[in-house]
Design an enzyme around this catalytic site. Structure first.
Site, PDB file in Angstrom:
ATOM      1  CG  ASP A 193      -9.088  20.528   5.515  1.00  0.00           C
ATOM      2  OD1 ASP A 193      -8.589  21.495   4.915  1.00  0.00           O
ATOM      3  OD2 ASP A 193      -9.027  19.369   5.069  1.00  0.00           O
ATOM      4  CB  SER A 194     -11.558  21.789   1.944  1.00  0.00           C
ATOM      5  OG  SER A 194     -10.306  21.137   1.864  1.00  0.00           O
ATOM      6  CE1 TYR A 237     -14.337  24.243   1.124  1.00  0.00           C
ATOM      7  CE2 TYR A 237     -12.996  25.393   2.763  1.00  0.00           C
ATOM      8  CZ  TYR A 237     -14.182  24.768   2.406  1.00  0.00           C
ATOM      9  OH  TYR A 237     -15.198  24.681   3.329  1.00  0.00           O
ATOM     10  N   GLY A 238      -9.003  24.432  -2.935  1.00  0.00           N
ATOM     11  CA  GLY A 238      -7.770  24.944  -3.540  1.00  0.00           C
ATOM     12  C   GLY A 238      -7.900  25.464  -4.957  1.00  0.00           C
ATOM     13  CB  CYS A 291      -8.356  24.472   5.019  1.00  0.00           C
ATOM     14  SG  CYS A 291      -8.329  24.549   3.233  1.00  0.00           S
ATOM     15  CG  ASN A 292      -1.965  25.115   4.299  1.00  0.00           C
ATOM     16  OD1 ASN A 292      -0.938  25.656   4.632  1.00  0.00           O
ATOM     17  ND2 ASN A 292      -2.295  23.910   4.728  1.00  0.00           N
ATOM     18  CB  THR A 293      -7.139  26.856   0.278  1.00  0.00           C
ATOM     19  OG1 THR A 293      -6.235  25.897  -0.281  1.00  0.00           O
ATOM     20  CG2 THR A 293      -7.687  27.730  -0.834  1.00  0.00           C
ATOM     21  CD  GLU A 331      -8.528  13.794  -0.881  1.00  0.00           C
ATOM     22  OE1 GLU A 331      -9.483  13.297  -1.494  1.00  0.00           O
ATOM     23  OE2 GLU A 331      -8.612  14.844  -0.216  1.00  0.00           O
ATOM     24  CB  CYS A 361      -1.154  21.853   0.731  1.00  0.00           C
ATOM     25  SG  CYS A 361      -2.637  20.932   0.301  1.00  0.00           S
ATOM     26  CB  THR A 362      -4.357  19.859   4.792  1.00  0.00           C
ATOM     27  OG1 THR A 362      -4.992  19.795   3.511  1.00  0.00           O
ATOM     28  CG2 THR A 362      -4.871  21.033   5.566  1.00  0.00           C
ATOM     29  CG  HIS A 363      -4.213  16.616   1.008  1.00  0.00           C
ATOM     30  ND1 HIS A 363      -5.006  17.632   1.472  1.00  0.00           N
ATOM     31  CD2 HIS A 363      -5.046  15.643   0.568  1.00  0.00           C
ATOM     32  CE1 HIS A 363      -6.281  17.290   1.314  1.00  0.00           C
ATOM     33  NE2 HIS A 363      -6.331  16.088   0.768  1.00  0.00           N
TER      34      HIS A 363
HETATM   35  N1  DGL Z   1      -7.112  21.617   2.575  1.00  0.00           N
HETATM   36  C1  DGL Z   1      -6.597  22.216   1.363  1.00  0.00           C
HETATM   37  C2  DGL Z   1      -5.387  23.087   1.734  1.00  0.00           C
HETATM   38  O1  DGL Z   1      -4.715  22.880   2.715  1.00  0.00           O
HETATM   39  C3  DGL Z   1      -6.229  21.197   0.319  1.00  0.00           C
HETATM   40  C4  DGL Z   1      -7.416  20.496  -0.296  1.00  0.00           C
HETATM   41  C5  DGL Z   1      -8.347  21.434  -1.023  1.00  0.00           C
HETATM   42  O2  DGL Z   1      -7.970  22.008  -2.057  1.00  0.00           O
HETATM   43  O3  DGL Z   1      -9.461  21.604  -0.552  1.00  0.00           O
HETATM   44  O4  DGL Z   1      -5.077  24.001   1.036  1.00  0.00           O
END
Ligand code: DGL
Length: 278
Positions: free
Chosen positions: A12-13, A44-45, A75-77, A155, A196-198
């Site tokens: 993940d990012s 990454y988003g 990571c979704n992105t 976060e 999104c992961t969060h």
């Molecule tokens: N991990 C990213 C996602 O799931 C979220 C955090 C980021 O933007 O890096 O899209």
């Protein structure tokens, strides 16, 4: 070491993918995991697809170096823009992203076919959820919207309370609240994908904002089930062992440990986090 005993690589990012890791460890308690958070370069988003693809390839190659038997792009992105490139590069093990399992679960959950997706800017812009949903259900109507403040709230540990509530209302009322939008009453989506992961960290607040009827699809959960099925059908699932976790980050081990502990729901010592360069 036989293939079955090799670890599963997850990247993940940053710390967000620990929501996916937690779900994976619950589904697959015998497996060992190597988790890489690219904390030097997150988020990454908000980055261009070209940059995210480059980062994702580097992270995937680094994990391949640990002899992983399966690679999960948590990571979704990175899944949205980089799954094809990573699968092409790492072709000897299954590569699984979070988008397809999330889309599949949303299509199964929705009665009306009207599905909302909340995600980062990059995930929404790339259209991967929209495409994956419409490919499975041609009658689907997808409303995708970026909800970047949820990343910061998770976060900061502000997952409940008045600030989180008002951010949730800001993003979700225009789609789900009939008082806010008279058209929303009858035709609002019946399913919401946390893309999104969060966002699973905020699921109680998001639930309160959308009301009890909307089905919420958590892409972390659905991905973990998908990974389990994939390993089992490929004969790659560990048959014994107590599991295990190795944590790697590209920067700021202390911060990773502090914030990651909330995501993983267990303490993480900063000595547990190894710094790596990609
Ligand atoms: N991990 C990213 C996602 O799931 C979220 C955090 C980021 O933007 O890096 O899209």
């Amino acid at each position: 070491v036989s293939r079955l005993d090799s670890p599963i690589g997850v990247f993940d990012s940053g710390v967000g993918g620990l929501t996916v890791l937690k779900a994976l460890a619950a589904q697959l308690p015998r497996e060992r995991f190597v988790y890489l958070g690219d904390t030097a370069r997150l988020p990454y988003g908000t980055k261009s697809p070209e940059t995210v693809v480059r980062y994702a390839l580097q992270a995937a190659e680094a994990l391949a170096g640990y002899g992983v038997k399966c690679l999960v792009i948590a990571c979704n992105t990175a899944s949205a823009v980089g799954l094809a490139a990573v699968s092409e590069r790492i072709h000897d093990v299954p590569v699984i992203g979070v988008i397809e399992p999330g889309a599949e679960a949303a299509c199964l959950a929705s009665r009306s076919g009207h599905i909302a997706v909340i995600a980062t800017e990059g995930t929404v812009r790339g259209g991967a959820y929209q495409d994956a949903i419409v490919r499975r259900r041609t009658d689907a109507r997808v409303s995708a919207l970026p909800a970047p403040l949820f990343v910061a709230l998770a976060e900061e540990g502000l997952c409940r309370g008045s600030i989180a509530d008002s951010v949730a209302r800001h993003y979700l009322d225009p789609i789900f609240n009939p008082l806010f939008n008279s058209r929303a009453g009858k035709s609002h989506p019946d399913t919401l994908v946390l893309g999104c992961t969060h966002f699973p960290m905020l699921s109680d607040t998001i639930r309160a904002a959308v009301g009890p009827e909307v089905r919420i699809v958590d892409s972390a959960e659905t991905t973990a089930r998908y990974v389990r099925r994939t390993l089992e059908s490929a004969g790659l699932a560990a048959r014994s062992g107590e599991g295990g976790l190795r944590l790697l980050a590209t920067d700021a081990a202390d911060r990773f440990a502090r914030i990651g502990a909330r995501f993983l729901e267990r303490p993480i010592g900063s000595h547990e986090v190894e710094l790596v360069d990609l």
